[in-house]
Write a protein that holds these residues in place. Structure first.
Motif, PDB file in Angstrom:
ATOM      1  N   LYS A  66       0.816  -1.217   0.000  1.00 19.79           N
ATOM      2  CA  LYS A  66       0.000   0.000   0.000  1.00 19.79           C
ATOM      3  C   LYS A  66       0.854   1.274   0.000  1.00 19.79           C
ATOM      4  O   LYS A  66       0.330   2.388   0.089  1.00 19.79           O
ATOM      5  N   GLY A  67       2.169   1.100  -0.097  1.00 16.65           N
ATOM      6  CA  GLY A  67       3.066   2.251  -0.122  1.00 16.65           C
ATOM      7  C   GLY A  67       3.334   2.858   1.234  1.00 16.65           C
ATOM      8  O   GLY A  67       3.860   3.971   1.336  1.00 16.65           O
ATOM      9  N   LYS A  68       3.017   2.137   2.307  1.00 14.90           N
ATOM     10  CA  LYS A  68       3.263   2.622   3.660  1.00 14.90           C
ATOM     11  C   LYS A  68       4.625   2.125   4.149  1.00 14.90           C
ATOM     12  O   LYS A  68       4.988   0.965   3.945  1.00 14.90           O
ATOM     13  N   ILE A  69       5.350   2.998   4.836  1.00 15.02           N
ATOM     14  CA  ILE A  69       6.721   2.672   5.236  1.00 15.02           C
ATOM     15  C   ILE A  69       6.757   1.685   6.392  1.00 15.02           C
ATOM     16  O   ILE A  69       6.124   1.890   7.426  1.00 15.02           O
ATOM     17  N   ILE A  70       7.534   0.620   6.191  1.00 10.71           N
ATOM     18  CA  ILE A  70       7.830  -0.331   7.262  1.00 10.71           C
ATOM     19  C   ILE A  70       9.115   0.079   7.975  1.00 10.71           C
ATOM     20  O   ILE A  70       9.218   0.020   9.191  1.00 10.71           O
ATOM     21  N   SER A  71      10.109   0.513   7.182  1.00  7.93           N
ATOM     22  CA  SER A  71      11.390   0.913   7.778  1.00  7.93           C
ATOM     23  C   SER A  71      12.076   1.944   6.896  1.00  7.93           C
ATOM     24  O   SER A  71      11.845   2.028   5.692  1.00  7.93           O
ATOM     25  N   ILE A  72      12.925   2.742   7.548  1.00  6.96           N
ATOM     26  CA  ILE A  72      13.806   3.690   6.873  1.00  6.96           C
ATOM     27  C   ILE A  72      15.229   3.281   7.228  1.00  6.96           C
ATOM     28  O   ILE A  72      15.515   2.945   8.373  1.00  6.96           O
ATOM     29  N   PHE A  73      16.137   3.317   6.253  1.00  6.50           N
ATOM     30  CA  PHE A  73      17.488   2.834   6.515  1.00  6.50           C
ATOM     31  C   PHE A  73      18.524   3.572   5.679  1.00  6.50           C
ATOM     32  O   PHE A  73      18.199   4.285   4.721  1.00  6.50           O
ATOM     33  N   LEU A  74      19.759   3.386   6.074  1.00  6.57           N
ATOM     34  CA  LEU A  74      20.921   3.785   5.296  1.00  6.57           C
ATOM     35  C   LEU A  74      21.573   2.490   4.828  1.00  6.57           C
ATOM     36  O   LEU A  74      21.779   1.580   5.632  1.00  6.57           O
ATOM     37  N   ASP A 190      20.044  12.364  17.331  1.00  7.54           N
ATOM     38  CA  ASP A 190      18.645  12.494  16.912  1.00  7.54           C
ATOM     39  C   ASP A 190      18.233  13.956  16.782  1.00  7.54           C
ATOM     40  O   ASP A 190      17.467  14.323  15.892  1.00  7.54           O
ATOM     41  N   PHE A 191      18.738  14.790  17.665  1.00  5.01           N
ATOM     42  CA  PHE A 191      18.440  16.215  17.621  1.00  5.01           C
ATOM     43  C   PHE A 191      18.836  16.801  16.265  1.00  5.01           C
ATOM     44  O   PHE A 191      18.072  17.542  15.626  1.00  5.01           O
ATOM     45  N   ILE A 192      20.034  16.466  15.806  1.00  2.52           N
ATOM     46  CA  ILE A 192      20.524  16.988  14.523  1.00  2.52           C
ATOM     47  C   ILE A 192      19.699  16.428  13.374  1.00  2.52           C
ATOM     48  O   ILE A 192      19.323  17.156  12.446  1.00  2.52           O
ATOM     49  N   SER A 193      19.389  15.132  13.404  1.00  2.00           N
ATOM     50  CA  SER A 193      18.564  14.530  12.348  1.00  2.00           C
ATOM     51  C   SER A 193      17.220  15.233  12.248  1.00  2.00           C
ATOM     52  O   SER A 193      16.734  15.528  11.146  1.00  2.00           O
ATOM     53  N   MET A 194      16.605  15.502  13.391  1.00  2.00           N
ATOM     54  CA  MET A 194      15.307  16.183  13.398  1.00  2.00           C
ATOM     55  C   MET A 194      15.420  17.587  12.832  1.00  2.00           C
ATOM     56  O   MET A 194      14.568  18.040  12.062  1.00  2.00           O
ATOM     57  N   LYS A 195      16.458  18.302  13.197  1.00  3.79           N
ATOM     58  CA  LYS A 195      16.627  19.677  12.748  1.00  3.79           C
ATOM     59  C   LYS A 195      16.721  19.752  11.219  1.00  3.79           C
ATOM     60  O   LYS A 195      16.241  20.695  10.600  1.00  3.79           O
ATOM     61  N   PHE A 196      17.357  18.747  10.599  1.00  2.00           N
ATOM     62  CA  PHE A 196      17.526  18.748   9.151  1.00  2.00           C
ATOM     63  C   PHE A 196      16.387  18.060   8.410  1.00  2.00           C
ATOM     64  O   PHE A 196      16.454  17.839   7.208  1.00  2.00           O
ATOM     65  N   GLY A 197      15.327  17.687   9.149  1.00  2.87           N
ATOM     66  CA  GLY A 197      14.144  17.152   8.500  1.00  2.87           C
ATOM     67  C   GLY A 197      14.198  15.685   8.156  1.00  2.87           C
ATOM     68  O   GLY A 197      13.355  15.199   7.398  1.00  2.87           O
ATOM     69  N   PHE A 198      15.180  14.946   8.720  1.00  2.00           N
ATOM     70  CA  PHE A 198      15.226  13.508   8.444  1.00  2.00           C
ATOM     71  C   PHE A 198      14.262  12.801   9.392  1.00  2.00           C
ATOM     72  O   PHE A 198      14.354  12.947  10.610  1.00  2.00           O
ATOM     73  N   PRO A 199      13.315  12.014   8.848  1.00  2.00           N
ATOM     74  CA  PRO A 199      12.304  11.381   9.708  1.00  2.00           C
ATOM     75  C   PRO A 199      12.884  10.251  10.546  1.00  2.00           C
ATOM     76  O   PRO A 199      13.685   9.451  10.063  1.00  2.00           O
ATOM     77  N   SER A 213       5.390  11.723   2.136  1.00  2.00           N
ATOM     78  CA  SER A 213       4.941  12.547   3.260  1.00  2.00           C
ATOM     79  C   SER A 213       6.056  12.774   4.279  1.00  2.00           C
ATOM     80  O   SER A 213       6.073  13.793   4.965  1.00  2.00           O
ATOM     81  N   LEU A 214       6.978  11.838   4.370  1.00  2.00           N
ATOM     82  CA  LEU A 214       8.036  11.928   5.379  1.00  2.00           C
ATOM     83  C   LEU A 214       9.326  12.544   4.839  1.00  2.00           C
ATOM     84  O   LEU A 214      10.409  12.287   5.372  1.00  2.00           O
ATOM     85  N   ASN A 215       9.208  13.312   3.750  1.00  2.00           N
ATOM     86  CA  ASN A 215      10.341  14.145   3.324  1.00  2.00           C
ATOM     87  C   ASN A 215      11.478  13.349   2.694  1.00  2.00           C
ATOM     88  O   ASN A 215      12.593  13.862   2.536  1.00  2.00           O
ATOM     89  N   LEU A 216      11.234  12.086   2.320  1.00  2.00           N
ATOM     90  CA  LEU A 216      12.347  11.229   1.925  1.00  2.00           C
ATOM     91  C   LEU A 216      12.809  11.415   0.481  1.00  2.00           C
ATOM     92  O   LEU A 216      13.877  10.942   0.110  1.00  2.00           O
ATOM     93  N   GLU A 217      12.028  12.116  -0.332  1.00  2.00           N
ATOM     94  CA  GLU A 217      12.537  12.496  -1.656  1.00  2.00           C
ATOM     95  C   GLU A 217      13.750  13.410  -1.513  1.00  2.00           C
ATOM     96  O   GLU A 217      14.691  13.347  -2.308  1.00  2.00           O
ATOM     97  N   LYS A 218      13.718  14.269  -0.509  1.00  2.00           N
ATOM     98  CA  LYS A 218      14.829  15.195  -0.263  1.00  2.00           C
ATOM     99  C   LYS A 218      16.129  14.438  -0.031  1.00  2.00           C
ATOM    100  O   LYS A 218      17.220  14.935  -0.360  1.00  2.00           O
ATOM    101  N   LYS A 245      -0.723  15.121   0.902  1.00  2.00           N
ATOM    102  CA  LYS A 245      -1.279  16.245   1.660  1.00  2.00           C
ATOM    103  C   LYS A 245      -0.600  16.426   3.012  1.00  2.00           C
ATOM    104  O   LYS A 245      -1.053  17.216   3.838  1.00  2.00           O
ATOM    105  N   LYS A 246       0.487  15.681   3.249  1.00  2.00           N
ATOM    106  CA  LYS A 246       1.119  15.730   4.569  1.00  2.00           C
ATOM    107  C   LYS A 246       2.607  16.054   4.464  1.00  2.00           C
ATOM    108  O   LYS A 246       3.220  15.878   3.412  1.00  2.00           O
ATOM    109  N   LYS A 247       3.176  16.476   5.582  1.00  2.00           N
ATOM    110  CA  LYS A 247       4.558  16.926   5.612  1.00  2.00           C
ATOM    111  C   LYS A 247       5.075  16.883   7.047  1.00  2.00           C
ATOM    112  O   LYS A 247       4.293  16.928   7.991  1.00  2.00           O
ATOM    113  N   ILE A 248       6.404  16.835   7.200  1.00  2.00           N
ATOM    114  CA  ILE A 248       7.023  16.850   8.531  1.00  2.00           C
ATOM    115  C   ILE A 248       7.179  18.291   9.027  1.00  2.00           C
ATOM    116  O   ILE A 248       7.586  19.180   8.282  1.00  2.00           O
ATOM    117  N   PHE A 249       6.862  18.477  10.311  1.00  2.00           N
ATOM    118  CA  PHE A 249       7.078  19.756  10.981  1.00  2.00           C
ATOM    119  C   PHE A 249       7.710  19.501  12.342  1.00  2.00           C
ATOM    120  O   PHE A 249       7.628  18.391  12.876  1.00  2.00           O
TER     121      PHE A 249
END
Length: 321
Positions: A66-74, A190-199, A213-218, A245-249
């Motif tokens: 359904k295109g919903k994220i299970i995990s984000i990784f490097l 985590d503080f730095i990751s949040m500041k730069f918009g990484f979910p 929605s979670l800014n991951l194209e960036k 219609k959604k975005k990280i803030f």
């Protein structure tokens, strides 16, 4: 409040005579090896492994159909015919189960490696110190293997480094290098990751949001040109038909309590509370609370917020990410 706090905390983080070192206890590593590993993962992950060069890394996600994220990784090439994925501890098992699900017909092996330690480094002269101590150079590469160490240079506005160390080398690493660093808790990372918009996605929010929605194209974690993968058709519709219609803030406040991941966020309108979004992640430094939220695309900068179970605190919008 905001300006004074961030000035104070970032000065505290970055203007030491020593660089900062953290034990990233909230990060795990999974290895995927075998003859079919690239072809297999191309059908599982959103990023394109065909353009992932050796000595480089990329971000990616694992989604459901359904295109919903299970995990984000490097992810990066681990130099011995395998890929290594760095991800949050809480999603290790669910990611492992998801990518293992279809592996019986392919020549791939998937392993969560536990006998390993992961450290984060940033701050004043950290690059110079690492290159000098380990006799390495990041001029051409952002992934380097030297003896039993793996070094990753994370390219953001603030330069950061990850060191992956086998358990048998940890004592040597501590004795030789800990005195050169100021030790901090991983909350600073985590503080730095949040500041730069990484979910920051923990298990409480698995399968709730799409990667757009979670800014991951960036962060180049999505490819719409490589062919089919789980969720690709739905994600293409979201992108090309502008369905997102959604975005990280980020919102912040002074509070004795830290918001629970997955909590509901409400905007205050004429003394009423209207459901507006969800807490992705939060950190608390003394009484200052910074919260990563998923909201509707448009938010008036003057809107104030409340978070369920934190009755006494009003939250303010920090900035647009």
């Amino acid at each position: 409040m905001e300006k004074n706090f961030f000035s104070y905390y970032f000065n505290k983080l970055f203007y030491h005579t020593k660089p900062i070192l953290m034990n990233l206890k909230n990060i795990s590593i999974t290895f995927i090896s075998g003859k079919d590993r690239k072809e297999y993962l191309q059908n599982q992950f959103t990023n394109d492994l065909n353009i992932l060069k050796k000595n480089k890394y990329s971000y990616g996600t694992c989604c459901n159909i359904k295109g919903k994220i299970i995990s984000i990784f490097l992810i990066f090439d681990y130099f011995n015919n395998s890929y290594a994925c760095l991800h949050r501890n809480s999603i290790s098992k669910i990611q492992f189960d998801e990518i293992k699900k279809y592996s019986e017909f392919s020549k791939v092996d998937i392993l969560i490696k536990k006998k390993i330690k992961i450290f984060g480094i940033f701050g004043k002269k950290s690059k110079t110190l690492l290159e000098k101590c380990f006799k390495i150079s990041f001029n051409k590469f952002n992934v380097i293997k030297k003896n039993n160490f793996i070094f990753l240079k994370i390219d953001n506005e603030i330069e950061r480094f990850i060191i992956i160390v086998s358990n048998k080398e940890v004592d040597f690493f501590k004795k030789k290098f800990f005195k050169k660093f100021k030790i901090k808790k991983c909350i600073a990372w985590d503080f730095i990751s949040m500041k730069f918009g990484f979910p920051i996605l923990e298990i409480e929010n698995c399968k709730k949001f799409n990667p757009i929605s979670l800014n991951l194209e960036k962060f180049n974690a999505l490819s719409f040109n490589k062919g089919c993968y789980k969720g690709q058709e739905i994600l293409s519709k979201i992108k090309y038909k502008n369905f997102n219609k959604k975005k990280i803030f980020l919102i912040y406040s002074i509070s004795k309590k830290k918001p629970i991941i997955g909590s509901r966020v409400f905007k205050i309108l004429n003394n009423d509370l209207i459901f507006f979004g969800t807490v992705l992640f939060s950190i608390k430094i003394k009484n200052f609370v910074l919260v990563q939220c998923i909201f509707n695309n448009f938010v008036d900068e003057k809107v104030l917020f409340k978070i369920e179970n934190i009755k006494k605190s009003i939250f303010f919008l920090k900035n647009f990410i």
